[in-house]
Design a protein around this motif. Structure first.
Motif, PDB file in Angstrom:
ATOM      1  N   GLY A   1      61.832  10.494 113.513  1.00 10.17           N
ATOM      2  CA  GLY A   1      63.083  11.149 113.153  1.00 10.17           C
ATOM      3  C   GLY A   1      62.812  12.470 112.479  1.00 10.17           C
ATOM      4  O   GLY A   1      61.872  13.200 112.842  1.00 10.17           O
ATOM      5  N   ASP A   2      63.587  12.782 111.463  1.00 11.35           N
ATOM      6  CA  ASP A   2      63.449  14.061 110.776  1.00 11.35           C
ATOM      7  C   ASP A   2      62.119  14.177 110.039  1.00 11.35           C
ATOM      8  O   ASP A   2      61.650  15.286 109.767  1.00 11.35           O
ATOM      9  CB  ASP A   2      64.602  14.261 109.788  1.00 11.35           C
TER      10      ASP A   2
ATOM     11  N   THR B   1      66.020   7.330 122.007  1.00  5.90           N
ATOM     12  CA  THR B   1      65.169   8.092 122.929  1.00  5.90           C
ATOM     13  C   THR B   1      64.390   9.179 122.180  1.00  5.90           C
ATOM     14  O   THR B   1      63.245   9.480 122.532  1.00  5.90           O
ATOM     15  CB  THR B   1      66.005   8.717 124.059  1.00  5.90           C
ATOM     16  N   ARG B   2      64.988   9.738 121.149  1.00  2.00           N
ATOM     17  CA  ARG B   2      64.283  10.745 120.347  1.00  2.00           C
ATOM     18  C   ARG B   2      63.050  10.150 119.691  1.00  2.00           C
ATOM     19  O   ARG B   2      61.956  10.736 119.743  1.00  2.00           O
ATOM     20  CB  ARG B   2      65.227  11.306 119.279  1.00  2.00           C
TER      21      ARG B   2
ATOM     22  N   GLU C   1      74.805   8.624 118.717  1.00  2.00           N
ATOM     23  CA  GLU C   1      73.690   8.442 117.788  1.00  2.00           C
ATOM     24  C   GLU C   1      72.745   7.357 118.281  1.00  2.00           C
ATOM     25  O   GLU C   1      71.515   7.536 118.272  1.00  2.00           O
ATOM     26  CB  GLU C   1      74.213   8.076 116.402  1.00  2.00           C
TER      27      GLU C   1
ATOM     28  N   ASN D   1      60.369   9.555 122.310  1.00  4.88           N
ATOM     29  CA  ASN D   1      59.735  10.808 122.739  1.00  4.88           C
ATOM     30  C   ASN D   1      58.746  11.316 121.696  1.00  4.88           C
ATOM     31  O   ASN D   1      57.673  11.839 122.039  1.00  4.88           O
ATOM     32  CB  ASN D   1      60.804  11.875 123.010  1.00  4.88           C
ATOM     33  N   GLN D   2      59.097  11.159 120.425  1.00  8.63           N
ATOM     34  CA  GLN D   2      58.187  11.589 119.367  1.00  8.63           C
ATOM     35  C   GLN D   2      56.889  10.788 119.408  1.00  8.63           C
ATOM     36  O   GLN D   2      55.787  11.359 119.326  1.00  8.63           O
ATOM     37  CB  GLN D   2      58.869  11.438 118.005  1.00  8.63           C
TER      38      GLN D   2
ATOM     39  N   GLU E   1      70.947   8.802 121.510  1.00  8.52           N
ATOM     40  CA  GLU E   1      70.046   9.936 121.301  1.00  8.52           C
ATOM     41  C   GLU E   1      68.887   9.606 120.377  1.00  8.52           C
ATOM     42  O   GLU E   1      67.750  10.039 120.613  1.00  8.52           O
ATOM     43  CB  GLU E   1      70.836  11.126 120.749  1.00  8.52           C
ATOM     44  N   GLU E   2      69.146   8.846 119.308  1.00  8.87           N
ATOM     45  CA  GLU E   2      68.081   8.577 118.340  1.00  8.87           C
ATOM     46  C   GLU E   2      67.012   7.650 118.897  1.00  8.87           C
ATOM     47  O   GLU E   2      65.816   7.846 118.635  1.00  8.87           O
ATOM     48  CB  GLU E   2      68.667   8.013 117.044  1.00  8.87           C
TER      49      GLU E   2
END
Length: 367
Positions: free
Chosen positions: A35-36, A72-73, A66, A76-77, A69-70
């Motif tokens: 995440g962030d 898959t995000r 949310e 991907n990270q 997207e989160e």
């Protein structure tokens, strides 16, 4: 089972259970923020050299965008960290959901994340394990978020009356069993054998009965593995508010008498110890075992600490005013003789000690 485990979602419900399970084998997980807080260079270094990467981090509650997207995000990270690692992990495990095939927003997001990780694993030549997990339950789940079991247990322990809003059939798996699967301690076939089918209403009936029995200081029928795991889950919400268990001491000129335990089903083992002044016993935890301490004579301090936290709970106990203290699973605990005389203590567990599988893992209460 020596391995170097890298882990995302380490501070979530399942992550906590995995870290507890790894500790039985003297292992710690290298945690990877996503995440962030994600840093690709740091993540690649953390992943490099790992024998097993377990990806848990995800979002299962929130707005559709949310959730989609989160998940898959995060995938991907981690995929980026895998391909950039100097020495990629040999095994990549994804804590997927059985809902991945149901066409929901959440299911589609979990399926997409699995595809992202599968491609990364293929690129580096790693084995990819896609673990389709059912409804998980277990100690210290987050009420109103992780599972209905957590919500019911929390409400009952608080003296409230839960209700069933959506009665449906559930396939349930204890979080420690999921941890065994994800860490490679058991294979998929063994994990499937540990799954239990129960309706939401049936789950509530079981928990209501356990709550009623435990409020009397008694142990419900825990002969079946599922009932033991469910009771341990409930107990995690009842502690420390329902501790210690008050015992009735009957005394006359002949001496005194009090009951230590009433168990409604399952095997058990009782033992007894003497402890010299200033000496302590314990500094360990159990993953599944139910254990009760009762001081018969003398004075002692019973101390407990939930794994991966710093908060210690202490109970001052004596044989003159006997009480029972039950050890929650995955809490380190010990008993210390704080008096001037010999300490006499009774111990009860719900299983017969097996030296090949002791379920007694060293962990100091006071770090």
């Amino acid at each position: 089972m020596a391995q170097h485990v890298a882990l995302t979602g380490a501070h979530g419900f399942l992550g906590w259970h995995i870290r507890a399970a790894l500790q039985e084998f003297g292992q710690e997980a290298t945690t990877i923020p996503v995440g962030d807080g994600f840093n690709v260079a740091e993540a690649a270094a953390a992943v490099s050299g790992a024998t097993r990467l377990i990806h848990l981090a995800g979002v299962n509650r929130g707005a559709d965008t949310e959730v989609s997207e989160e998940n898959t995000r995060f995938a991907n990270q981690i995929a980026l960290a895998i391909v950039r690692a100097e020495n990629p992990p040999a095994v990549i495990v994804y804590a997927n959901s059985s809902q991945a095939t149901n066409g929901s927003v959440y299911g589609n997001a979990k399926a997409a994340a699995a595809d992202i990780l599968r491609v990364a694993a293929e690129e580096v030549g790693a084995e990819f394990q896609d673990a389709l997990l059912p409804n998980l339950f277990g100690e210290h789940g987050r009420p109103f978020y992780n599972a209905v079991t957590a919500t019911f247990s929390h409400l009952l322990a608080q003296g409230q009356t839960p209700s069933v809003n959506d009665d449906k059939e559930l396939t349930l798996l204890h979080a420690q069993d999921a941890a065994d699967l994800l860490t490679g301690a058991v294979d998929v076939a063994v994990s499937r054998e540990r799954e239990v089918n129960e309706s939401v209403s049936g789950l509530l009936v079981r928990l209501v009965a356990m709550d009623a029995i435990y409020r009397r200081g008694e142990i419900p029928d825990v002969a079946a593995k599922f009932d033991r795991d469910l009771f341990n889950t409930y107990r995690s919400y009842a502690f420390p508010e329902q501790a210690p268990v008050q015992l009735t001491r009957h005394a006359d000129a002949r001496g005194s008498f009090f009951e230590i335990i009433r168990s409604h089903g399952g095997c058990g083992q009782s033992s007894f110890s003497t402890t010299e002044p200033g000496i302590s016993r314990g500094d360990h935890f159990h993953r599944r075992k139910i254990e009760r301490f009762t001081v018969l004579s003398g004075s002692a301090t019973i101390a407990l600490r939930r794994l991966f936290t710093d908060d210690v709970f202490e109970f001052q106990v004596t044989g003159d005013a006997p009480v029972a203290v039950d050890m929650p699973t995955m809490w380190s605990h010990k008993i210390a003789n704080t008096g001037a005389d010999l300490l006499y203590t009774s111990f009860w567990t719900n299983d017969i000690f097996n030296p090949q599988a002791p379920d007694t893992i060293e962990e100091a209460v006071h770090k």
